[in-house]
Design a protein around this motif. Structure first.
Motif, mmCIF file in Angstrom:
data_model
loop_
_atom_site.group_PDB
_atom_site.id
_atom_site.type_symbol
_atom_site.label_atom_id
_atom_site.label_comp_id
_atom_site.label_asym_id
_atom_site.label_seq_id
_atom_site.Cartn_x
_atom_site.Cartn_y
_atom_site.Cartn_z
ATOM 1 N N GLY A 16 13.001 30.471 2.706
ATOM 2 C CA GLY A 16 12.982 29.658 3.918
ATOM 3 C C GLY A 16 12.309 30.378 5.069
ATOM 4 N N GLY A 17 12.240 29.683 6.190
ATOM 5 C CA GLY A 17 11.671 30.282 7.391
ATOM 6 C C GLY A 17 10.184 30.555 7.308
ATOM 7 N N VAL A 18 9.454 29.716 6.557
ATOM 8 C CA VAL A 18 7.994 29.872 6.476
ATOM 9 C C VAL A 18 7.382 29.542 7.833
ATOM 10 C CG1 VAL A 18 5.880 28.982 5.422
ATOM 11 C CG2 VAL A 18 7.918 29.354 4.019
ATOM 12 N N LEU A 33 8.538 25.045 10.593
ATOM 13 C CA LEU A 33 9.294 25.539 11.748
ATOM 14 C C LEU A 33 10.795 25.510 11.441
ATOM 15 C CD1 LEU A 33 7.685 24.198 15.060
ATOM 16 C CD2 LEU A 33 7.771 26.541 14.213
ATOM 17 N N GLY A 34 11.197 26.259 10.442
ATOM 18 C CA GLY A 34 12.612 26.302 10.085
ATOM 19 C C GLY A 34 13.220 27.659 10.341
ATOM 20 N N LEU A 35 14.477 27.808 9.937
ATOM 21 C CA LEU A 35 15.189 29.076 10.033
ATOM 22 C C LEU A 35 15.580 29.518 8.631
ATOM 23 C CD1 LEU A 35 17.492 28.288 13.082
ATOM 24 C CD2 LEU A 35 15.594 29.912 13.041
ATOM 25 N N GLN A 36 15.341 30.776 8.318
ATOM 26 C CA GLN A 36 15.626 31.270 6.981
ATOM 27 C C GLN A 36 17.127 31.230 6.704
ATOM 28 O OE1 GLN A 36 13.958 35.233 7.773
ATOM 29 N NE2 GLN A 36 15.933 36.090 7.235
ATOM 30 N N LEU A 37 17.466 31.135 5.432
ATOM 31 C CA LEU A 37 18.861 30.993 5.016
ATOM 32 C C LEU A 37 19.614 32.314 5.056
ATOM 33 C CD1 LEU A 37 18.303 28.644 1.956
ATOM 34 C CD2 LEU A 37 19.015 28.011 4.251
ATOM 35 N N ARG A 38 18.891 33.424 5.012
ATOM 36 C CA ARG A 38 19.511 34.738 5.058
ATOM 37 C C ARG A 38 19.041 35.467 6.301
ATOM 38 N NH1 ARG A 38 18.371 33.277 -0.012
ATOM 39 N NH2 ARG A 38 19.801 33.784 -1.703
ATOM 40 N N ILE A 106 12.519 17.897 5.506
ATOM 41 C CA ILE A 106 13.631 18.018 6.448
ATOM 42 C C ILE A 106 14.808 18.770 5.825
ATOM 43 C CG2 ILE A 106 15.078 16.771 8.101
ATOM 44 C CD1 ILE A 106 12.097 16.593 8.618
ATOM 45 N N HIS A 107 14.558 20.007 5.429
ATOM 46 C CA HIS A 107 15.622 20.961 5.164
ATOM 47 C C HIS A 107 15.619 21.958 6.315
ATOM 48 C CE1 HIS A 107 15.882 20.246 0.517
ATOM 49 N NE2 HIS A 107 16.674 19.445 1.208
ATOM 50 N N GLN A 108 16.803 22.431 6.681
ATOM 51 C CA GLN A 108 16.908 23.228 7.908
ATOM 52 C C GLN A 108 16.009 24.466 7.897
ATOM 53 O OE1 GLN A 108 18.657 26.352 8.710
ATOM 54 N NE2 GLN A 108 18.773 26.911 6.554
ATOM 55 N N ASP A 109 15.739 25.027 6.718
ATOM 56 C CA ASP A 109 14.894 26.214 6.676
ATOM 57 C C ASP A 109 13.411 25.883 6.849
ATOM 58 O OD1 ASP A 109 15.235 25.011 4.108
ATOM 59 O OD2 ASP A 109 14.389 26.761 3.121
ATOM 60 N N THR A 174 14.452 15.977 -1.354
ATOM 61 C CA THR A 174 14.646 15.214 -0.135
ATOM 62 C C THR A 174 13.414 14.336 0.065
ATOM 63 O OG1 THR A 174 15.129 15.325 2.264
ATOM 64 C CG2 THR A 174 13.671 17.005 1.366
ATOM 65 N N PRO A 175 13.565 13.110 0.551
ATOM 66 C CA PRO A 175 12.412 12.208 0.683
ATOM 67 C C PRO A 175 11.348 12.749 1.642
ATOM 68 C CG PRO A 175 14.464 10.977 0.840
ATOM 69 C CD PRO A 175 14.833 12.437 0.885
#
Length: 472
Positions: A16-18, A33-38, A106-109, A174-175
């Motif tokens: 995540g967080g690319v 524009l996400g936030l990485q999971l770790r 639309i995944h948070q990461d 996710t769609p």
């Protein structure tokens, strides 16, 4: 000649967080524009609501592309501290440059930083992803963005001054999940976004391969979530998406008490299948207010991939917990209280998100004990089948656990296959804890450093020379 470049700010040795900035001429495009999971933040350690963006920037969790952010969110930030953190040579040149944003899904990461984007910035995403994003906002999980969101259709192309961007749907959980092809006068760059081949739309990846081959892709950027030391020699077997609802049905048919299901609400297509399967089995699906709001707003906005699905008109099967009435007062679903559920447990499936795990205490300790309850953990948070807190809850109340996750990501073997079939001049693996483990089948691979600026012509020239030297 215009110098094309990529700057890598995130997602290189983590899932995540690319954050990658593509620049060409007077326009740049950042994705995602996400936030990485770790990392430094989790469920307990969260950024302060009033200073979140600054805390993310100063911990390298948000890219230092300052012109895209709301100035109010940056107020008081010492820009010199940002320069010192990244190094001035790693900061993007933004004078007289227009910067747009691409969100793959639309995944948070991949999208959690959207609330901080300013109104002057255009954000591109698939129309189905936009519908899910509206659901996320209405549910209260994230604040809305001030940015101008431009929804795209599958294969739609956006023309910029010196390059084009073509959105390409991929198979994910996710769609609206999409990658893209960027085409300039000199080069073509492909980005897969998050993808898999064991979902309900695996044919999309075959089409992605074809489009890349036809475009003679120079650089392929692919996610590599499944690349791990243990999978380098043992390719995992993935559960097929079409099997998940059937597995749920088998458990419900045998259950004499409550059944709990835990899936990510943003997997709207799976939610649709579960609604209809619950109806077929004669139960009601009880949602919390946030989940119900996300579902209803998403389908109201319109999910193209769900066109004609019977769940869109299904209202009687869904019940919403009465305690969440403030969220759901405008929704077309009946509410239900705990006492109604425990009075006839075999009539209900509980859609139990992680935050609501303590509801198990009320639902299990009250009412008649008519048999063992079942918990189906199918790609909902926590994203592991070894979470000690969840294990403790289920053990305490003798709830039988079923782990049935499909995962949203390709196996290492599939990653290698897509690389070998596309045959780019170079592959850049990312969104992975171990990107260097990818078997690129002879295609040169490049693993950039954080903050590294890669000039496209120089990268390709260097790799070309390296190949020549290895042959001599």
């Amino acid at each position: 000649m215009t110098q094309e470049s990529l700057i890598f700010y995130g997602g290189l040795n983590t899932i995540g967080g690319v954050h990658i900035l593509y620049s060409n001429g007077n326009h740049s495009l950042i994705f995602d524009l996400g936030l990485q999971l770790r990392g430094l933040f989790d469920i307990k350690v969260q950024a302060h609501p009033s200073h979140g963006l600054q805390q993310y920037i100063l911990t390298r969790m948000a890219p230092p592309v300052l012109p895209i952010y709301d100035k109010r969110e940056l107020e008081g930030l010492e820009y010199q501290a940002v320069f010192d953190l990244w190094g001035k040579d790693k900061m993007p040149a933004t004078d007289n440059i227009n910067i747009s944003v691409f969100i793959s899904h639309i995944h948070q990461d991949h999208m959690a930083l959207l609330p901080y984007v300013n109104e002057e910035t255009t954000v591109y995403m698939h129309q189905d992803a936009h519908a899910v994003y509206r659901g996320v906002v209405v549910s209260g999980e994230y604040k809305d963005t001030s940015a101008t969101i431009h929804s795209l259709q599958d294969l739609e192309t956006v023309q910029f001054e010196d390059f084009t961007l073509q959105l390409v749907e991929v198979d994910h959980d996710t769609p609206g999940a999409s990658g893209f092809l960027i085409k300039s006068k000199e080069h073509t760059i492909a980005f897969t976004g998050d993808w898999r081949t064991h979902g309900r739309n695996s044919e999309r990846m075959e089409r992605f391969i074809t489009l890349c081959k036809e475009a003679n892709v120079d650089i392929l950027l692919t996610e590599g979530t499944s690349l791990r030391k243990e999978s380098a020699f043992d390719d995992p077997v993935m559960v097929q998406e079409v099997e998940v609802a059937d597995h749920y049905a088998r458990i419900v048919k045998e259950a004499t008490s409550l059944v709990y299901v835990n899936i990510l609400a943003r997997n709207v297509e799976r939610v649709a299948d579960f609604i209809m399967k619950t109806k077929e089995l004669g139960r009601k699906l009880v949602m919390d207010g946030r989940t119900a709001a996300l579902w209803h707003e998403s389908i109201t906005q319109g999910i193209k991939s769900l066109n004609g699905h019977p769940s869109l008109a299904e209202k009687d099967t869904i019940r919403v917990l009465e305690s969440d009435i403030n969220i759901t007062k405008d929704l077309p679903y009946e509410t239900i209280c705990i006492n109604e559920i425990v009075s006839n447990k075999s009539n209900y499936t509980i859609y139990l998100i992680q935050e609501n795990t303590p509801l198990i205490s009320q639902l299990e300790r009250q009412g008649e004990q008519v048999g063992q309850s079942h918990y189906i953990h199918a790609d909902g948070n926590p994203l592991t089948n070894r979470d000690p807190v969840l294990e403790a809850w289920l053990k305490e109340f003798c709830v039988k656990y079923h782990y049935y996750a499909t995962g949203g990501h390709a196996t290492p073997k599939e990653i290698s296959r897509i690389i070998s079939e596309i045959k780019p001049k170079v592959v850049i693996p990312l969104h992975s804890l171990h990107p260097s483990l990818v078997d690129s089948k002879g295609v040169p691979k490049y693993c950039p450093a954080y903050g590294e600026k890669v000039v496209v012509t120089e990268l390709l020239s260097t790799l070309r020379n390296n190949v020549k030297d290895s042959m001599n």
